[in-house]
Write a protein that holds these residues in place. Structure first.
Motif, PDB file in Angstrom:
ATOM      1  N   VAL A  51       0.876  -1.206   0.031  1.00  0.00           N
ATOM      2  CA  VAL A  51       0.100   0.031   0.019  1.00  0.00           C
ATOM      3  C   VAL A  51       0.947   1.373  -0.043  1.00  0.00           C
ATOM      4  O   VAL A  51       0.395   2.380  -0.275  1.00  0.00           O
ATOM      5  CB  VAL A  51      -1.021   0.020   1.221  1.00  0.00           C
ATOM      6  N   GLY A  52       2.119   1.131   0.166  1.00  0.00           N
ATOM      7  CA  GLY A  52       3.077   2.300   0.266  1.00  0.00           C
ATOM      8  C   GLY A  52       3.152   2.874   1.723  1.00  0.00           C
ATOM      9  O   GLY A  52       3.585   4.079   1.773  1.00  0.00           O
ATOM     10  N   LEU A  53       3.045   2.004   2.745  1.00  0.00           N
ATOM     11  CA  LEU A  53       2.849   2.728   4.067  1.00  0.00           C
ATOM     12  C   LEU A  53       4.299   2.513   4.863  1.00  0.00           C
ATOM     13  O   LEU A  53       4.680   2.774   6.049  1.00  0.00           O
ATOM     14  CB  LEU A  53       1.811   2.263   4.778  1.00  0.00           C
ATOM     15  N   ARG A  54       5.113   1.586   4.308  1.00  0.00           N
ATOM     16  CA  ARG A  54       6.425   1.022   5.115  1.00  0.00           C
ATOM     17  C   ARG A  54       7.468   1.747   4.351  1.00  0.00           C
ATOM     18  O   ARG A  54       7.763   2.062   3.142  1.00  0.00           O
ATOM     19  CB  ARG A  54       6.240  -0.261   5.396  1.00  0.00           C
TER      20      ARG A  54
ATOM     21  N   ASP B 208      -2.470   4.727   9.725  1.00  0.00           N
ATOM     22  CA  ASP B 208      -2.227   4.174   8.449  1.00  0.00           C
ATOM     23  C   ASP B 208      -3.300   4.411   7.416  1.00  0.00           C
ATOM     24  O   ASP B 208      -3.045   4.379   6.236  1.00  0.00           O
ATOM     25  CB  ASP B 208      -2.215   2.540   8.929  1.00  0.00           C
ATOM     26  N   ARG B 211      -2.877   7.751   5.975  1.00  0.00           N
ATOM     27  CA  ARG B 211      -1.957   7.786   5.045  1.00  0.00           C
ATOM     28  C   ARG B 211      -2.200   7.182   3.984  1.00  0.00           C
ATOM     29  O   ARG B 211      -1.861   7.634   2.610  1.00  0.00           O
ATOM     30  CB  ARG B 211      -0.740   7.040   5.742  1.00  0.00           C
ATOM     31  N   SER B 212      -2.910   5.924   3.905  1.00  0.00           N
ATOM     32  CA  SER B 212      -3.324   5.314   2.636  1.00  0.00           C
ATOM     33  C   SER B 212      -4.251   6.083   1.696  1.00  0.00           C
ATOM     34  O   SER B 212      -4.793   6.026   0.501  1.00  0.00           O
ATOM     35  CB  SER B 212      -3.935   3.900   2.903  1.00  0.00           C
TER      36      SER B 212
END
Lengths: 253, 318
Positions: A51-54, B208, B211-212
């Motif tokens: 998802v692009g979160l890390r 989270d 941000r997504s």
């Protein structure tokens, strides 16, 4: 055009521990891919990395674009994400909750109203529209949060155990819903614990073990006796008929 | 404008009228004739009321934004450490015995700016709420202890008493100059907070998910630091520390809204103004030799409020 997600040499550490170790794979667009594996094998971390979160080493590409270099608004329009934890901090109404999902887009009121209504219809919660989230049951809240993802109309839908709070009938409903969403041209990646559900649902399966991919491929091929024994430490009977793969008579080794 | 905001606005108009008329000398609205009465209203009470509105709006909105950001109904803008940084700046000017009309507020603003810079440095780019809260705690305990140090080292009893009195905020004897000084800064701060409104809504679903959905946590953090720094910093610069408003007003307003953080900002701002203006009017008409400090009055209100909250929660849990 190729809209697949390609992961190249992905590794990821948290708190000094390597959760994902140099992982490469590709995930087909317009299909349902299930991620399975024992607890602590890195499924959730992998999904949030997609998802692009890390903070990652390596590359995650959506088609030709690097997910970690896209403007966050564009990424949010393309990828919808539902984490495992049902978190809603304020006691807002269900329709406001779902409305949040449309945030990555600049819809006008009419369009966003339609999208919210449609998302509530398909998830079967239209009757809950005016209820406050803290008055919902766990399963109702799960469905409302899933409707929130749909309201963003993303191409890719990433779900972390969306069926954990659902009763059997709603689980089956969810499986049908996900299949029909796929039939409408969306791509779905889903973490599933229940191998029956994975078998019913997924076109392809990625099996995680200790931060690595143990095996991957079409569901029928991947769900086999050796994998169950190797990864989960269980013995089972696998029934392969015209309805797909079923797993039966599970025993712990 | 929705119904709640309209009702609050009308309430604020009433409170302002009371504030203009009430005091040691009551002025009848039907009979404002003498020059003395006109100048009491225009020179003394009007700037005081307008300043009360500005401060109340700033504190109310800052509190609502802070609670939305930290997703905690009991968060207070004081947790940022920016008000105590501003206070430290102001106190430094008193400690050094610097005289001059704008010396103290300018020192306070410099303190607030320094606090904002330090907070940004400490919190870094992670956008993590825990790190942010910790950074705020570091800042407020550091500035708090430095303030105590300055009081204990004060060169003479006058300076220390001046410092202590100043710390207990008030809007007594303020002029139009103070209004012109605060208004633009508070307005700038409130614009930053309003710009963060949609992102605060998204944060309802956790960091989270926000941000997504395209929320950049670093930007939210900067908007909040700038917004609260400007509005609270400027307020402290002219009034000293007035607690309680930023914590309680959003808490009281929340059930009257649909609970989306973005819809809480404006009602909290108006209600904060009502609270300050009314409390300040009551202080003025209380039969005391020297006027009760607004900051003390607000803290006095705090205890019974929390007692009521505690009672309510205990009944709900029983």
């Amino acid at each position: 055009m190729n809209d697949d997600i390609t992961v190249a040499d992905l590794s990821l550490s948290m708190g000094g521990q390597k959760i994902i170790k140099s992982l490469s794979t590709s995930i087909k667009a317009k299909s349902i891919t299930a991620i399975i594996g024992p607890n602590g094998s890195g499924k959730t971390t992998l999904l949030s990395a997609l998802v692009g979160l890390r903070k990652i080493n390596g590359q995650v590409m959506l088609g030709q674009d690097n997910i970690y270099e896209m403007p966050s608004k564009i990424r949010a329009q393309k990828i919808g994400y539902l984490p495992q934890k049902n978190e809603v901090n304020w006691n807002i109404s269900v329709s406001n909750l779902i409305g949040l999902g449309a945030m990555p887009h600049r819809f006008n009121n009419q369009t966003s109203g339609n999208i919210i209504d449609k998302a509530m219809d398909v998830t079967n919660i239209a009757h809950l529209a005016d209820r406050k989230v803290m008055d919902l049951s766990g399963g109702e809240l799960s469905r409302a949060l899933f409707a929130r993802v749909l309201a963003g109309d993303p191409e890719w839908i990433m779900l972390d155990e969306p069926m954990a709070h659902l009763d059997l009938s709603h689980q089956l409903g969810m499986i049908d819903l996900l299949k029909s969403i796929k039939a409408n041209g969306k791509s779905i990646v889903i973490i599933v614990h229940d191998l029956h559900q994975a078998a019913r649902l997924a076109d392809n399966i990625i099996v995680m073990k200790d931060g690595l991919i143990d095996s991957e491929g079409p569901t029928k091929k991947v769900l086999n006796l050796e994998m169950l024994k190797r990864v989960f430490g269980i013995k089972a009977q696998i029934i392969n008929d015209k309805h797909g793969v079923k797993i039966d008579e599970i025993m712990r080794l | 404008m929705n119904k709640l905001n309209l009702a609050l606005f009308i309430g604020l108009l009433f409170a302002s009228c009371i504030s203009l008329l009430a005091g040691k000398i009551w002025i009848s609205p039907l009979d404002i004739s003498s020059n003395a009465e006109v100048s009491i209203i225009y020179q003394l009470r009007l700037p005081r009321t307008v300043l009360g509105i500005i401060i109340g709006t700033a504190l109310g909105m800052a509190g609502a934004a802070m609670q939305g950001f930290l997703r905690n109904p009991l968060a207070d803008p004081g947790l940022f450490g920016i008000s105590s940084s501003a206070a430290l700046g102001a106190i430094l000017s008193l400690f050094l015995g610097l005289n001059g009309v704008w010396i103290l507020p300018i020192f306070a603003l410099l303190g607030a700016a320094l606090g904002m810079g330090l907070l940004t440095l400490l919190a870094g780019r992670s956008g993590s709420l825990i790190i942010f809260t910790l950074a705020g705690l570091i800042l407020s305990s550091l500035t708090g202890s430095l303030t105590a140090l300055l009081i204990s080292l004060a060169p003479n009893p006058f300076a220390s008493s001046e410092i202590i009195t100043w710390l207990m905020g008030a809007i007594t004897d303020r002029s139009w100059g103070d209004v012109y000084f605060t208004a633009p800064l508070v307005a700038g701060g409130m614009i930053c907070l309003l710009l963060s409104a949609k992102m605060l809504d998204a944060l309802t679903l956790g960091q989270d998910v926000a941000r997504s959905m395209g929320v950049n946590m670093t930007i939210v953090q900067y908007l909040l630091i700038l917004g609260i720094g400007l509005s609270v910093g400027a307020s402290v610069a002219v009034t000293g520390i007035i607690g309680f408003v930023g914590l309680v007003v959003p808490h009281l307003m929340r059930p009257l809204t649909d609970e989306r953080p973005s819809n809480l900002l404006i009602p909290s701002a108006i209600a904060g103004a009502i609270l300050i203006v009314l409390a300040d009017s009551i202080i003025r008409i209380m039969p005391m030799v020297s006027e009760l400090r607004l900051g003390i009055a607000m803290s006095l209100l705090g205890a019974p409020f929390f007692l009521g909250l505690l009672y309510h929660m205990r009944r709900k849990l029983a």
